[in-house]
Design an enzyme around this catalytic site. Structure first.
Site: not given
Length: 426
Positions: A49-50, A107, A114, A187-189
């Protein structure tokens, strides 16, 4: 089998390092197979992930250096640079870490929702690739169960401050009133969808959504009364954007310094605010050198996110208690399973010895040997065969001073006070 976790995250490495070991979703199945084929793991799940790249594995003999070497070679990164940011955990610590990650306790945004979906997706990809077996299957089923309890039984997820929210909050610090501003979302997530929702709530005047596939961009644009464009159309629209927030899965930057320079000239150097949430980064690092651009990465959102951490401390403590109970339950069940395996092996061994000696006794009887003599010989040989290895082990334990094994032996066989060491029949 050893359960282990190895990786880097936002606490141990900056985005400049994290992006170098991020996995492209399309290459993940092949990477999982490579990892197992080089004997670095027998079972494996990779989460990328990021904020983190982590490998969860199961091995009969865990060699973390082999996993590190594979990770470094796969991404073409110097293993010394990688090792300085790595953390390695085994058994109960690895189980606890896995559960904390899934529950949002590890996180950047405490309690962010998420990560559980990302972990479930990583697990599904590994299942499809065939790199999940009974060990990781059991771990992740228990992990998802605990994460669900954390969500339902604590307030950790109430009014979550996400990375998307933090990005919009920072934009509000730069622009006192977003009602006259235009935002370009790349982006479109799920993250960009959250960004769009927060921008709408903040009263943004106009939103443009750019994506690799137009259909996905249009779907998002319809929900938020925005405009949809393709990534290659960004240069035509960039000069309209006061706010640019990007989060794609592209392995290479989608927005370069030259494109931004041209947009700034058309804007007559009116400032632009940019947040690059992606890892690897979507916006070239050199864009930050431009005087009229305020470029931030996911690591720059910490000050806003720290407010979220303070407000969730009580819920976090409750969540940690649930996770500790979950780890204890998992490790206890693992010990029971290991015990069942040992009992099964013991019974199989006894059955094999008995059958071997029984076949010999039957042949002797068929050849006319005296029945009583055959039975006595069968009983004597059978007991000797069974006790041979344990007797040697007991003698060795006595020589080494490991006297606790004698108490265990007495307990197992419910023996009296006789001296075990002197009662062997060898």
């Amino acid at each position: 089998m050893a359960i282990w976790a190895l990786g880097i995250n936002h606490k141990t490495a900056p985005v400049s390092v994290r992006e170098r070991v991020a996995f492209n979703p399309a290459s993940m199945p092949q990477a999982l197979l490579e990892l197992c084929n080089v004997k670095a793991a027998e079972e494996a799940v990779i989460l990328s992930t990021c904020n983190r790249t982590e490998i969860y594995g199961s091995s009969s003999a865990f060699d973390w250096q082999r996993v590190r070497d594979w990770l470094a070679q796969h991404h073409g990164i110097d293993r010394a640079d990688l090792e300085s940011a790595l953390y390695i955990m085994e058994q109960d610590q690895a189980v606890q870490h896995t559960m904390r990650v899934a529950s949002g306790l590890d996180s950047l945004v405490l309690g962010e929702p998420q990560i559980l979906g990302q972990m479930k997706s990583a697990y599904a990809v590994a299942q499809e690739a065939g790199t999940v077996g009974s060990e990781l299957g059991r771990l992740f089923r228990e992990t998802f169960s605990i994460a669900k309890r954390v969500r339902t039984d604590t307030a950790i997820g109430e009014n979550p401050v996400s990375v998307a929210f933090a990005a919009v909050r920072m934009a509000q610090h730069i622009f006192a009133d977003l009602r006259s501003s235009t935002a370009l979302l790349i982006g479109a997530g799920e993250t960009i969808e959250l960004v769009a929702r927060h921008l709408k709530q903040a009263g943004i005047r106009r939103i443009i959504v750019a994506n690799r596939t137009l259909a996905r961009a249009q779907h998002l644009a319809e929900e938020f009364h925005a405009e949809a464009i393709l990534l290659e159309d960004i240069p035509e629209h960039l000069s309209d954007a006061d706010v640019v927030i990007s989060s794609t899965a592209s392995p290479l930057p989608v927005l370069g310094k030259g494109t931004v320079e041209k947009a700034l000239k058309r804007r007559r150097h009116k400032p632009m605010f940019m947040v690059d949430i992606a890892v690897p980064r979507d916006i070239e690092e050199e864009v930050a050198e431009l005087g009229d651009v305020y470029l931030y990465t996911v690591d720059d959102l910490r000050s806003i996110i720290e407010e979220n951490v303070r407000s969730r401390e009580d819920a976090a403590r409750q969540a940690e208690e649930l996770i500790s109970a979950g780890v204890e339950h998992y490790m206890r069940e693992l010990k029971v399973l290991n015990a069942v395996s040992t009992v099964t092996d013991l019974r199989a061994h006894v059955d094999q010895v008995r059958e071997e000696q029984l076949l010999k006794a039957i042949k002797q009887l068929q050849n006319g040997s005296d029945a009583e003599k055959v039975l006595r010989q069968f009983a004597h040989t059978f007991s000797n065969k069974l006790l041979h290895a344990p007797t040697i082990a007991l003698r060795q334990a006595a020589a080494e001073g490991r006297m606790e094994i004698f108490d265990t032996t007495r307990e197992l066989f419910q023996l009296g006070d006789d001296d075990i060491a002197g009662n062997d029949d060898e």
